[in-house]
Design a protein around this motif. Structure first.
Motif, short mmCIF file in Angstrom:
data_model
loop_
_atom_site.label_atom_id
_atom_site.label_comp_id
_atom_site.label_asym_id
_atom_site.label_seq_id
_atom_site.Cartn_x
_atom_site.Cartn_y
_atom_site.Cartn_z
N HIS A 94 84.45 64.71 46.89
CA HIS A 94 83.50 63.52 47.22
C HIS A 94 82.39 63.73 46.17
N ASP A 128 77.96 70.71 47.06
CA ASP A 128 78.67 69.79 48.10
C ASP A 128 78.59 68.39 47.43
N GLU A 162 81.54 60.56 51.86
CA GLU A 162 81.89 61.46 52.74
C GLU A 162 80.51 61.91 53.46
N GLU A 163 79.44 61.89 52.90
CA GLU A 163 78.18 62.30 53.73
C GLU A 163 77.83 61.21 54.47
N GLN A 429 73.15 73.17 51.55
CA GLN A 429 73.82 72.14 51.35
C GLN A 429 73.17 71.22 52.34
N HIS A 430 73.05 69.80 51.97
CA HIS A 430 72.15 68.74 52.92
C HIS A 430 70.98 68.99 52.90
ZN LIG Z 1 78.20 67.49 52.83
#
Ligand SMILES: [Zn+2]
Length: 466
Positions: A94, A128, A162-163, A429-430
């Motif tokens: 993604h 990610d 995707e997120e 991540q995030h």
């Molecule tokens: Zn992610």
């Protein structure tokens, strides 16, 4: 005559020569924040201006498709065909990321550039998922450049949402099954069990969220005048929760527990070391499913959590009987659990225990549980290849404790699914300060180069008889 080692050496020099960094830096610069308004141009540009030229150069035929959901980003389907008799792999990545939170990174780091500090490479999407699909495509190119051909066919799907929970992905794949006829699915996302331990997982637990509400009174009532006469909804809700899970985290709702673990899954989990690593909290060994090992509790059992629980006003408690109580429930569940039965089972449980007044509200679509058996021929094939490159045992996780939309590939497209994660649990991540580890990345490039090499070297599992 070229060899596997030549391809591995090729990817080493690709990394050491700085080419990986240049490619990743180019991709990180696209602000593909799919959960922010106004991201459409960046999402399209990532495919049109970065992925398509790169893939076309590698002999892929590329086509973009609009998302069946009007509010979500496009899909790229890229194919490289070498011949009908060869194995076909579907792979995936993604290109979208979560918001950059540009002002919140340490030392004023720019999330849209790579910043190197020791073993860490910082930047939004490094872990990610831009870093992970950049590794896999570079490994593919190492094999292509070394061998002159891959020896197999590739179908690549890149999504840009995707997120946001992959809107439209399932419908798109269901409507285009003909585009994704393959022998095996191999892709990368998520963390290794430990940064130094190459890892493979074949599915993930599912997620199901729900809310329990109890509205008893029209408003709060003075406890001096009414206490002892009126039901307290917070107390009732606490008892309801206590009836669902015991003091040590064992689920008490009939039908909610998973106690069946296939031997192959049990054996794979027995080899895993659970917990530990950077920023990891200390495990409470007495919490959870009592007759399971720690690994089985997180990878092979259903778990129930209360995510939040409120009655009255916790910020400003009043001497009153609150009108209502609400609890936010959350389940992670494994293959073999019928997700459609979870709420009917809860209804039966609450009614039986005298909590008929509590309302249950199911939230959004569940994420489904998937798991390819670790004994499946494709799983065994991938484990052998990765072990060969690694020169030591790898970690085999039957399914991730967390969740991803693997049901689209495993159930809708009916493919054996193999995930080789290149990140680690402490990668942020995030959050601000997302990063990959240089050492892990180099090792991942070699593992994937070996895997793609072996895919084109014959000796792959034979397709099941149709
Ligand atoms: Zn992610």
């Amino acid at each position: 005559m070229t060899h596997r080692d030549d391809a591995l050496a090729h990817c080493d020099s690709y990394f050491d020569g700085g080419q990986f960094e240049r490619e990743l830096a180019r991709r990180i610069a696209f602000k593909t924040e799919s959960n922010l308004a106004g991201c459409e141009a960046a999402l399209a540009s990532y495919l049109d201006d970065e992925m398509i030229p790169y893939l076309t150069d590698m002999g892929f035929i590329c086509e973009t498709y609009a998302n069946p959901r009007a509010d979500a980003g496009p899909f790229l389907v890229a194919r490289r065909d070498e011949g009908a008799g060869l194995p076909t792999v579907m792979t995936y990545g993604h290109g979208d990321v979560v918001a950059g939170y540009d002002d919140q990174w340490d030392n004023g780091m720019d999330p849209w550039k790579i910043t190197k500090q020791g073993n860490r490479w910082y930047g939004r999407g490094t872990a990610d998922n831009k870093g992970q699909h950049t590794i896999n495509l570079a490994a593919l190119k190492s094999v292509l450049d070394t061998r002159g051909s891959l020896g197999f066919n590739v179908i690549l799907l890149i999504e840009m949402g995707e997120e946001r929970g992959s809107p439209g992905l399932k419908d798109f794949c269901a409507a285009h099954k003909d585009l994704f006829k393959a022998d095996v699915f191999i892709a990368s996302d998520g963390p290794r069990i430990h940064p130094d331990k190459p890892t493979i997982f074949m599915g993930s637990r599912g997620v199901f969220n729900f809310t329990m509400r109890l509205d008893v009174h029209a408003g709060g009532h003075h406890s001096g005048n009414w206490g002892g006469l009126l039901t307290n909804p917070g107390v009732v809700m606490a008892h309801a929760i206590a009836s669902m899970i015991d003091r040590n985290g064992k689920i008490l709702v009939e039908g909610w527990r998973n106690t069946q673990i296939p031997n192959s899954v049990r054996a794979a989990i027995a080899k895993l070391e659970v917990g530990g690593g950077e920023n990891a909290p200390e495990i409470n060994p007495d919490w959870g499913e009592p007759d399971m090992t720690l690994g089985e509790r997180v990878f092979a059992s259903n778990t129930f959590e209360i995510r939040a629980f409120e009655t009255g006003n916790p910020k400003s408690p009043a001497n009153a009987i609150p009108p209502s109580a609400v609890a936010f429930g959350h389940m992670r569940y494994v293959v073999g659990t019928d997700v459609d039965q979870l709420m009917p089972l809860l209804r039966t449980h609450l009614d039986k225990h005298g909590f008929s007044d509590i309302e249950i509200i199911s939230e959004r679509d569940p994420m489904y549980a998937t798991r390819l058996d670790p004994d499946h021929p494709w799983a065994q094939w991938a484990i052998d290849s990765l072990t060969d490159t690694n020169g030591a045992e790898i970690a085999v996780i039957p399914n991730l404790g967390g969740s991803l939309p693997n049901d689209v590939f495993a159930d809708v497209l009916d493919l054996p699914t193999i995930w080789v994660p290149h990140s680690y649990a402490g990668c942020s991540q995030h959050a601000p300060n997302e990063h990959i580890l240089e050492g892990t990345t180099k090792s991942a490039l070699r593992l994937m180069t070996g895997l793609w090499w072996d895919l084109g070297a014959g000796k792959t599992p034979k397709p099941a008889a149709q």
